[in-house]
Write a protein that holds these residues in place. Sequence first.
Motif, PDB file in Angstrom:
ATOM      1  N   TYR A 190      26.065  31.848  42.743  1.00 24.70           N
ATOM      2  CA  TYR A 190      26.428  32.311  41.406  1.00 24.70           C
ATOM      3  C   TYR A 190      25.670  31.497  40.350  1.00 24.70           C
ATOM      4  O   TYR A 190      26.229  31.102  39.320  1.00 24.70           O
ATOM      5  CB  TYR A 190      27.942  32.180  41.192  1.00 24.70           C
ATOM      6  CG  TYR A 190      28.787  32.984  42.172  1.00 24.70           C
ATOM      7  CD1 TYR A 190      28.450  34.297  42.526  1.00 24.70           C
ATOM      8  CD2 TYR A 190      29.937  32.436  42.740  1.00 24.70           C
ATOM      9  CE1 TYR A 190      29.232  35.029  43.416  1.00 24.70           C
ATOM     10  CE2 TYR A 190      30.732  33.167  43.631  1.00 24.70           C
ATOM     11  CZ  TYR A 190      30.364  34.457  43.961  1.00 24.70           C
ATOM     12  OH  TYR A 190      31.140  35.182  44.838  1.00 24.70           O
TER      13      TYR A 190
ATOM     14  N   HIS B  90      36.723  38.955  37.334  1.00 22.25           N
ATOM     15  CA  HIS B  90      36.852  40.195  38.102  1.00 22.25           C
ATOM     16  C   HIS B  90      36.875  39.950  39.605  1.00 22.25           C
ATOM     17  O   HIS B  90      36.463  40.809  40.380  1.00 22.25           O
ATOM     18  CB  HIS B  90      35.717  41.148  37.723  1.00 22.25           C
ATOM     19  CG  HIS B  90      35.812  41.599  36.296  1.00 22.25           C
ATOM     20  ND1 HIS B  90      36.722  42.547  35.880  1.00 22.25           N
ATOM     21  CD2 HIS B  90      35.144  41.204  35.188  1.00 22.25           C
ATOM     22  CE1 HIS B  90      36.603  42.721  34.580  1.00 22.25           C
ATOM     23  NE2 HIS B  90      35.654  41.921  34.125  1.00 22.25           N
TER      24      HIS B  90
ATOM     25  N   GLY C 124      40.043  32.704  47.863  1.00 25.39           N
ATOM     26  CA  GLY C 124      39.709  31.426  47.303  1.00 25.39           C
ATOM     27  C   GLY C 124      38.476  30.754  47.927  1.00 25.39           C
ATOM     28  O   GLY C 124      37.613  31.405  48.489  1.00 25.39           O
TER      29      GLY C 124
ATOM     30  N   HIS D 288      23.999  37.955  44.300  1.00 26.89           N
ATOM     31  CA  HIS D 288      24.644  39.224  43.941  1.00 26.89           C
ATOM     32  C   HIS D 288      23.979  39.787  42.700  1.00 26.89           C
ATOM     33  O   HIS D 288      23.711  39.062  41.753  1.00 26.89           O
ATOM     34  CB  HIS D 288      26.128  39.005  43.632  1.00 26.89           C
ATOM     35  CG  HIS D 288      26.922  38.615  44.846  1.00 26.89           C
ATOM     36  ND1 HIS D 288      27.721  39.489  45.520  1.00 26.89           N
ATOM     37  CD2 HIS D 288      27.007  37.444  45.515  1.00 26.89           C
ATOM     38  CE1 HIS D 288      28.281  38.880  46.545  1.00 26.89           C
ATOM     39  NE2 HIS D 288      27.862  37.632  46.563  1.00 26.89           N
TER      40      HIS D 288
ATOM     41  N   SER E 211      37.583  40.159  43.176  1.00 25.30           N
ATOM     42  CA  SER E 211      38.251  41.251  43.906  1.00 25.30           C
ATOM     43  C   SER E 211      39.458  40.721  44.676  1.00 25.30           C
ATOM     44  O   SER E 211      40.329  41.485  45.062  1.00 25.30           O
ATOM     45  CB  SER E 211      37.263  41.931  44.853  1.00 25.30           C
ATOM     46  OG  SER E 211      36.659  40.964  45.686  1.00 25.30           O
ATOM     47  N   SER E 212      39.495  39.398  44.917  1.00 24.94           N
ATOM     48  CA  SER E 212      40.648  38.796  45.591  1.00 24.94           C
ATOM     49  C   SER E 212      41.679  38.273  44.587  1.00 24.94           C
ATOM     50  O   SER E 212      42.646  37.599  44.984  1.00 24.94           O
ATOM     51  CB  SER E 212      40.193  37.664  46.515  1.00 24.94           C
ATOM     52  OG  SER E 212      39.402  38.195  47.550  1.00 24.94           O
TER      53      SER E 212
ATOM     54  N   ALA F  56      31.731  45.050  41.610  1.00 21.60           N
ATOM     55  CA  ALA F  56      32.459  46.286  41.335  1.00 21.60           C
ATOM     56  C   ALA F  56      33.576  46.028  40.325  1.00 21.60           C
ATOM     57  O   ALA F  56      34.247  45.000  40.384  1.00 21.60           O
ATOM     58  CB  ALA F  56      33.052  46.819  42.629  1.00 21.60           C
TER      59      ALA F  56
ATOM     60  N   THR G  46      31.615  30.931  51.111  1.00 26.89           N
ATOM     61  CA  THR G  46      31.875  29.905  50.092  1.00 26.89           C
ATOM     62  C   THR G  46      31.106  30.212  48.816  1.00 26.89           C
ATOM     63  O   THR G  46      30.094  30.916  48.827  1.00 26.89           O
ATOM     64  CB  THR G  46      31.472  28.510  50.628  1.00 26.89           C
ATOM     65  OG1 THR G  46      31.550  27.554  49.568  1.00 26.89           O
ATOM     66  CG2 THR G  46      30.059  28.499  51.177  1.00 26.89           C
TER      67      THR G  46
ATOM     68  N   ASP H 252      27.622  32.223  48.514  1.00 27.59           N
ATOM     69  CA  ASP H 252      27.389  33.115  47.386  1.00 27.59           C
ATOM     70  C   ASP H 252      26.791  32.294  46.263  1.00 27.59           C
ATOM     71  O   ASP H 252      27.405  31.327  45.796  1.00 27.59           O
ATOM     72  CB  ASP H 252      28.695  33.789  46.970  1.00 27.59           C
ATOM     73  CG  ASP H 252      29.075  34.898  47.941  1.00 27.59           C
ATOM     74  OD1 ASP H 252      28.203  35.723  48.255  1.00 27.59           O
ATOM     75  OD2 ASP H 252      30.229  34.918  48.404  1.00 27.59           O
TER      76      ASP H 252
HETATM   77  C1  LIG Z   1      36.753  36.654  46.997  1.00 27.07           C
HETATM   78  S1  LIG Z   1      35.318  35.826  47.508  1.00 27.07           S
HETATM   79  C2  LIG Z   1      35.925  34.451  48.440  1.00 27.07           C
HETATM   80  C3  LIG Z   1      34.870  33.481  48.874  1.00 27.07           C
HETATM   81  C4  LIG Z   1      34.262  32.578  47.816  1.00 27.07           C
HETATM   82  N1  LIG Z   1      35.188  32.121  46.859  1.00 27.07           N
HETATM   83  C5  LIG Z   1      33.106  33.266  47.131  1.00 27.07           C
HETATM   84  O1  LIG Z   1      33.225  33.701  45.997  1.00 27.07           O
HETATM   85  O2  LIG Z   1      32.067  33.338  47.776  1.00 27.07           O
HETATM   86  C6  LIG Z   1      34.722  36.891  48.782  1.00 27.07           C
HETATM   87  C7  LIG Z   1      33.582  37.782  48.369  1.00 27.07           C
HETATM   88  O3  LIG Z   1      34.015  38.742  47.422  1.00 27.07           O
HETATM   89  C8  LIG Z   1      32.948  38.966  46.531  1.00 27.07           C
HETATM   90  N2  LIG Z   1      33.506  39.553  45.303  1.00 27.07           N
HETATM   91  C9  LIG Z   1      34.416  39.000  44.481  1.00 27.07           C
HETATM   92  N3  LIG Z   1      34.717  39.840  43.478  1.00 27.07           N
HETATM   93  C10 LIG Z   1      33.974  40.947  43.656  1.00 27.07           C
HETATM   94  C11 LIG Z   1      33.856  42.174  42.945  1.00 27.07           C
HETATM   95  N4  LIG Z   1      34.530  42.421  41.838  1.00 27.07           N
HETATM   96  N5  LIG Z   1      32.990  43.101  43.446  1.00 27.07           N
HETATM   97  C12 LIG Z   1      32.298  42.871  44.572  1.00 27.07           C
HETATM   98  N6  LIG Z   1      32.379  41.730  45.296  1.00 27.07           N
HETATM   99  C13 LIG Z   1      33.217  40.777  44.837  1.00 27.07           C
HETATM  100  C14 LIG Z   1      32.375  37.596  46.337  1.00 27.07           C
HETATM  101  O4  LIG Z   1      31.057  37.625  45.805  1.00 27.07           O
HETATM  102  C15 LIG Z   1      32.408  37.063  47.755  1.00 27.07           C
HETATM  103  O5  LIG Z   1      31.251  37.415  48.453  1.00 27.07           O
END
Ligand SMILES: C[S@@+](CC[C@H](N)C(=O)[O-])C[C@H]1O[C@@H](n2cnc3c(N)ncnc32)[C@H](O)[C@@H]1O
Length: 396
Positions: free
Chosen positions: A254, A159, A200, A280, A161-162, A284, A228, A252
């Motif tokens: 995980y 999921h 990414g 986290h 978001s990017s 969303a 990161t 982040d």
């Molecule tokens: C797309 S990531 C890029 C940086 C790195 N890859 C990372 O995950 O930290 C940027 C941020 O978007 C958050 N993120 C990604 N998907 C999400 C979602 N579905 N809802 C909320 N935050 C999201 C990630 O936790 C991160 O803090």
Amino acid sequence: MNKFLQAVSGTSRPVVIFGASVIGKIVLDSLEILNIKPAAFCDNDARKQNEPFHGYPVISFERLRADYPAALVIVAAGRYFNEISRQLAAAGFNDVFSDSDVIGCIDFRRTPRASLEKIMWHLAKIGQLAEMMEFPAGDLHVPRLNVVITTRCTLKCRHCSSLMPHYRKPADSDTSEVIAALDGILSGVDLIYHVELLGGEPFLHKDFAPIARHLLDSGKVLHLDVVTNGTVVPAERELESLKHDKVSVVIDDYGELSGKLAPLTEALRRHGIDFRVNRHWAWADLGGFEPRRRTEAQLKELFAKCNFNSCAELLDGVLYHCPRSSHGTKTGLIPDYPADALRISALGPDRAAAQERLRAFFLETAFLRACDHCDGNTSDSLKLAPAGQNMRGVSK
Ligand SMILES: C[S@@+](CC[C@H](N)C(=O)[O-])C[C@H]1O[C@@H](n2cnc3c(N)ncnc32)[C@H](O)[C@@H]1O
Ligand code: SF4
Ligand code: SF4
């Protein structure tokens, strides 16, 4: 006189900052401007009590009660302010202040700009920067800019978001093209409060540090975060060139997926690079890409309440308003709506005209066509377990 200044003047009572967090650091920087040295940080999160925070011990609430019963306590805890204030009041702490009480003591007219730079970002975030500093009326200030430097990632979060797992051919952006696009933006903008360098996984891009440097050397960026996922430890030389007092690395966490968290924090500490670890609780669910056929009023309503509505994002020379819009368009999952984006190369050489187009883009957008292909990131949509995987991505 400000109530914090009144309480702290002529007293030898210790000052404790409640909240070893980004707001706690801003309070620390503000106290430094006021020439006040706190005794310690306090935090309810036991994991934060194991190591110092910016050189200060982080104590538990029990130790605060036992060792500093007469302390003046500054609660630096954002949305937990009321909860912690109640906790302190129940334990008999009567002199409790907020981050704004401390910032309110600073004489902005007499303090040199160089000392204020560290907290300007925070002032901007709470909407007080323009009130406290005098900026020329025609200046264009941008609250936030995400700079995407790669679509490669070490994880494949279902999921994301990017939308990283949706790229068929993930790739690093060309460094000179990123720099040219940044120069195009910076030539029309006077100040960017907060830049996030991301992907990414940004540490997979060999030039993440020179790109960060280029932004900082412009003198127009108040703070830069490199975001990161804690899976990559950059080389010593790269880290050394990232070291800057306006740079933080946001890791982040995980859990077991962020396998390099410990060596990364150790390396950042060794190089004196500021960092924070984000845990986290929920992500969303932005839903599928099919059109919802919303009216313009409904699109405006969704955009207004979406937490991603101020995450303007530069991707391959084009500005978008959020990661869903940028990567959705790039991957073809969302139709290419020209009105949702701004191509930097189309800005032209006339600075005034470019500034007006940038101003309209950053400050006057009410909704996106892309919002019709999305459920938004709102308080109702925070329900997914963070970083659930489809399958593993590439490794460095
Ligand atoms: C797309 S990531 C890029 C940086 C790195 N890859 C990372 O995950 O930290 C940027 C941020 O978007 C958050 N993120 C990604 N998907 C999400 C979602 N579905 N809802 C909320 N935050 C999201 C990630 O936790 C991160 O803090
Ligand atoms: S780590 Fe996950 S959230 Fe971050 S960019 Fe990669 S796939 Fe997306
Ligand atoms: S609702 Fe709109 S602004 Fe929010 S994430 Fe979706 S497309 Fe972006």
